[in-house]
Design a protein around this motif. Structure first.
Motif, short mmCIF file in Angstrom:
data_model
loop_
_atom_site.label_atom_id
_atom_site.label_comp_id
_atom_site.label_asym_id
_atom_site.label_seq_id
_atom_site.Cartn_x
_atom_site.Cartn_y
_atom_site.Cartn_z
N GLY A 151 0.77 -1.24 0.00
CA GLY A 151 0.00 0.00 0.00
C GLY A 151 0.80 1.28 0.00
O GLY A 151 0.21 2.37 0.04
N ALA A 152 2.12 1.19 -0.06
CA ALA A 152 2.94 2.41 -0.13
C ALA A 152 2.99 2.91 -1.57
O ALA A 152 2.80 2.15 -2.52
N LYS A 153 3.27 4.20 -1.71
CA LYS A 153 3.40 4.81 -3.03
C LYS A 153 4.88 5.13 -3.24
O LYS A 153 5.40 6.10 -2.69
N PRO A 154 5.59 4.28 -4.04
CA PRO A 154 7.05 4.46 -4.14
C PRO A 154 7.48 5.77 -4.75
O PRO A 154 8.62 6.20 -4.54
N GLN A 155 6.60 6.44 -5.52
CA GLN A 155 6.98 7.74 -6.05
C GLN A 155 7.12 8.76 -4.92
O GLN A 155 7.93 9.68 -4.99
N ARG A 156 6.32 8.59 -3.87
CA ARG A 156 6.35 9.52 -2.73
C ARG A 156 7.21 9.02 -1.59
O ARG A 156 7.93 9.78 -0.95
N VAL A 207 7.89 -7.03 10.48
CA VAL A 207 6.51 -7.51 10.64
C VAL A 207 5.55 -6.62 9.87
O VAL A 207 5.91 -5.58 9.33
N ILE A 208 4.31 -7.05 9.85
CA ILE A 208 3.21 -6.24 9.30
C ILE A 208 2.57 -5.47 10.44
O ILE A 208 2.21 -6.05 11.47
N ALA A 209 2.40 -4.18 10.27
CA ALA A 209 1.91 -3.32 11.35
C ALA A 209 0.42 -3.52 11.60
O ALA A 209 -0.37 -3.71 10.67
N ASP A 210 0.04 -3.45 12.87
CA ASP A 210 -1.37 -3.39 13.24
C ASP A 210 -1.93 -1.99 13.05
O ASP A 210 -3.13 -1.81 12.81
N PRO A 252 2.22 3.77 12.22
CA PRO A 252 2.19 3.32 10.83
C PRO A 252 0.77 3.01 10.39
O PRO A 252 -0.15 2.91 11.21
N GLU A 253 0.60 2.86 9.09
CA GLU A 253 -0.69 2.43 8.55
C GLU A 253 -0.88 0.94 8.83
O GLU A 253 0.07 0.17 8.77
N PRO A 254 -2.10 0.52 9.11
CA PRO A 254 -2.32 -0.93 9.23
C PRO A 254 -1.93 -1.64 7.94
O PRO A 254 -2.26 -1.17 6.84
N GLY A 255 -1.21 -2.73 8.05
CA GLY A 255 -0.76 -3.46 6.88
C GLY A 255 0.58 -3.02 6.35
O GLY A 255 1.14 -3.66 5.45
N GLU A 256 1.14 -1.96 6.89
CA GLU A 256 2.45 -1.46 6.47
C GLU A 256 3.55 -2.39 6.99
O GLU A 256 3.45 -2.92 8.09
N VAL A 257 4.59 -2.57 6.20
CA VAL A 257 5.75 -3.34 6.67
C VAL A 257 6.63 -2.44 7.52
O VAL A 257 6.97 -1.32 7.12
N ILE A 258 6.98 -2.92 8.71
CA ILE A 258 7.80 -2.13 9.63
C ILE A 258 8.89 -3.00 10.26
O ILE A 258 8.73 -4.21 10.41
N TRP A 259 9.97 -2.35 10.61
CA TRP A 259 10.92 -2.92 11.56
C TRP A 259 10.54 -2.40 12.94
O TRP A 259 10.20 -1.21 13.08
N ARG A 260 10.59 -3.27 13.95
CA ARG A 260 10.22 -2.85 15.29
C ARG A 260 10.98 -3.65 16.34
O ARG A 260 11.64 -4.64 16.03
N ASP A 261 10.87 -3.20 17.59
CA ASP A 261 11.34 -3.97 18.73
C ASP A 261 10.21 -4.01 19.75
O ASP A 261 9.05 -3.73 19.41
N ASP A 262 10.53 -4.35 21.00
CA ASP A 262 9.47 -4.47 22.00
C ASP A 262 8.85 -3.13 22.37
O ASP A 262 7.73 -3.08 22.87
N MET A 263 9.57 -2.04 22.12
CA MET A 263 9.07 -0.72 22.50
C MET A 263 8.23 -0.07 21.40
O MET A 263 7.28 0.66 21.69
N GLY A 264 8.57 -0.33 20.15
CA GLY A 264 7.82 0.31 19.07
C GLY A 264 8.51 0.18 17.74
O GLY A 264 9.40 -0.65 17.55
N VAL A 265 8.10 1.02 16.80
CA VAL A 265 8.60 0.98 15.43
C VAL A 265 9.98 1.63 15.39
O VAL A 265 10.19 2.71 15.93
N THR A 266 10.91 0.97 14.70
CA THR A 266 12.24 1.55 14.50
C THR A 266 12.45 2.05 13.08
O THR A 266 13.31 2.89 12.84
N CYS A 267 11.66 1.53 12.12
CA CYS A 267 11.75 2.01 10.74
C CYS A 267 10.41 1.79 10.06
O CYS A 267 9.86 0.67 10.09
#
Length: 231
Positions: A71-76, A130-133, A151-166
């Motif tokens: 669901g990301a727009k790679p142009q943006r 993971v896939i974001a909730d 993040p948007e639901p369904g977005e791919v994210i890097w995370r740890d136990d505290m939250g999103v890192t990327c």
């Protein structure tokens, strides 16, 4: 030295078949030769202006398709490698940021590959892709201030136990785990799709490891291939 093996959800294999990565853990030594990174970055920028590896555009195009798939727009919001290369092509180069950051940006540019660099000491638990909730917290900078967003639901994210890192896989790094040369524990992730030859991925990792050794003699480094090609 303590190492880390990132966790990757099985949904990633569906979204990006053949995804593979090099995970590189570093116990840093004092930074002795910072000028190495500035030259590496300048050389990489010149390489982007002159020529690409034969597979580079196919690799970046594959990343754009993967971004569209969640669901990301790679142009943006393109992958990090595409974003860096656009800046170089637009301005002819990149200003130095930090010697360690400059080094991994140089590898990203030269090999047309997203490269993440993280302050591992700031992590809480294991890095995971993971896939974001959609209710996870991500610390971003807006108008010079640190703010929390999600993040948007369904977005791919890097995370740890505290939250999103990327966010958006490798598009925007958070503040909490941002890497700089004064970090004592570093983690790098070089992320590739099948359009990039495996030997090129391994060569890129070797160049990063070599550069870290030149800049910080005595550094301890471990690397691991993750994905379908791993032994």
């Amino acid at each position: 030295m303590s190492s880390v093996r990132p966790l990757i959800t099985s949904q990633i294999a569906v979204l990006a078949p053949g995804f593979r990565a090099l995970s590189i853990c570093v116990e840093a030594a004092p930074l002795i030769n910072p000028d190495f990174a500035q030259k590496a970055l300048a050389d990489a920028c010149q390489a982007v202006m002159n020529d690409d590896p034969a597979w580079a555009q196919a690799h970046l195009g594959a990343w754009a398709e993967v971004f569209r798939g969640f669901g990301a727009k790679p142009q943006r919001t393109p992958c990090s490698a595409e974003a860096l290369r656009k800046r170089v092509l637009r301005g002819g180069g990149l200003p130095p940021i930090d010697p360690i950051v400059d080094l991994y940006n140089a590898i990203s540019l030269e090999y047309a590959i997203p490269v993440g660099g993280e302050n591992l000491a700031a992590y809480v638990g294991t890095p995971r892709l993971v896939i974001a909730d959609g209710d996870e917290l991500f610390d971003a900078v807006k108008d010079g201030q640190i703010v929390n967003e999600s993040p948007e639901p369904g977005e791919v994210i890097w995370r740890d136990d505290m939250g999103v890192t990327c966010r958006r896989w490798n598009w925007r790094q958070g503040v909490r785990t941002r890497l700089s040369s004064d970090a004592t524990r570093m983690w790098f992730i070089l992320e590739s799709l099948p359009q990039m030859p495996l030997d090129a991925l391994q060569e890129a990792g070797g160049r990063l490891v070599e550069g870290l050794g030149v800049m910080m003699p005595g550094t301890l480094i471990e690397q691991e291939l993750i994905g379908p090609d791993a032994g």
